[in-house]
Design an enzyme around this catalytic site. Structure first.
Site, PDB file in Angstrom:
ATOM      1  CB  SER A  43      -4.478  -0.858   3.217  1.00  0.00           C
ATOM      2  OG  SER A  43      -3.479  -0.195   2.461  1.00  0.00           O
ATOM      3  CE  LYS A 115      -0.497   0.536   5.059  1.00  0.00           C
ATOM      4  NZ  LYS A 115      -1.686  -0.290   4.824  1.00  0.00           N
TER       5      LYS A 115
END
Length: 274
Positions: A43, A115
């Site tokens: 991701s 993230k």
């Protein structure tokens, strides 16, 4: 003979004490300063690759109960959760910077995520046709070539890097450089047009919360989705769930295990996380 036996017992006892104190020091070091983290998914490509091994700087933003190892985990066979830091809020707190790559505890799934911090408290965040908008303004993107990799299983989970491509063929994603306001520029990937997260409502980040996105925009469960309503993503992340900042990759393995040293990527030793 008795003297030799006594010396042997003394040597064993010294070894036990050395191991004990080494474990105590390692535990304190991990609790207060740095936490190891291995990248399990794609991701955050191409900033972070599957198999990157890094240490999370827990001193960067202060400490919450989630900064402690095992906090939130169940004791096997029971419904009792472990909490080695039984306090709320943050100690020695400082605010993250927009653009930081941050490790945080998922608010509902009790696993650690990594993230990029995009939205600060009070910000308005929206995706329109794959373009990030902050407070009504488009964040500039410039082409940066392509990112390519072979379609083959990656990491211990055997994840494939792209969809609809036969194994052994090349996966190609458009790479763009995104320049956040007041923050650093970083690369993002656009795997395909009209992805599920390319168009979203406008989100307003509540006070005391943060909005996160993965750099691999079409392959990231992040703040664009609410885990309660959508069954995926992380939604807004409260400040107390933040664990620390990812600063530097120590080494990286392209194989199924970190122990397969012959698969380590030579170009990622001590690589800064931008």
């Amino acid at each position: 003979m008795a003297q030799r036996t006594a010396r042997k017992k003394e040597g064993i006892w010294e070894t036990v004490k050395t191991v004990f104190w080494a474990l105590i020091i390692a535990g304190i070091f991990r609790t207060l300063f740095f936490q190891p983290f291995w990248i399990p998914s794609g991701s955050m490509k191409d900033t972070l690759l599957i198999g990157d091994f890094l240490f999370v700087n827990k001193m960067a933003y202060g400490y919450s109960q989630y900064s402690c190892p095992l906090t939130g985990s169940h004791i096997p066979g029971t419904d009792i959760r472990i909490n080695l830091c039984p306090f709320s809020g943050r100690i020695l707190a400082s605010e993250p910077t927009r653009g930081d790559v941050v490790v945080f505890r998922h608010p509902t799934a009790n696993v650690d995520f990594i993230k990029r911090l995009i939205g600060m408290p009070g910000d308005r965040v929206q995706m329109r046709d794959g373009i990030l908008y902050l407070n009504g303004e488009a964040v500039p993107q410039t082409p940066a070539g392509n990112f390519s990799e072979i379609q083959e299983p990656q990491g211990p989970q055997g994840s494939l890097p792209c969809r609809g491509v036969p194994q052994g063929q090349e996966c190609v994603s458009e790479r763009l450089t995104e320049a956040l306001p007041g923050g650093p520029s970083h690369d993002i990937l656009n795997a395909f047009d009209n992805g599920d997260g390319d168009n979203t409502p406008e989100f307003t980040v509540p006070e005391g919360n943060y909005f996160f996105l993965g750099d691999n925009r079409d392959n990231s469960a992040d703040s664009r989705w609410n885990p309660v309503f959508d069954g995926q993503g992380v939604g807004m992340v409260p400040a107390e769930y933040i664990i620390g900042r990812a600063d530097r990759i120590m080494f990286s393995s392209a194989g199924r295990s970190l122990l397969y040293f012959w698969t380590w990527r030579a170009d990622r030793f001590l690589k800064a996380v931008d």
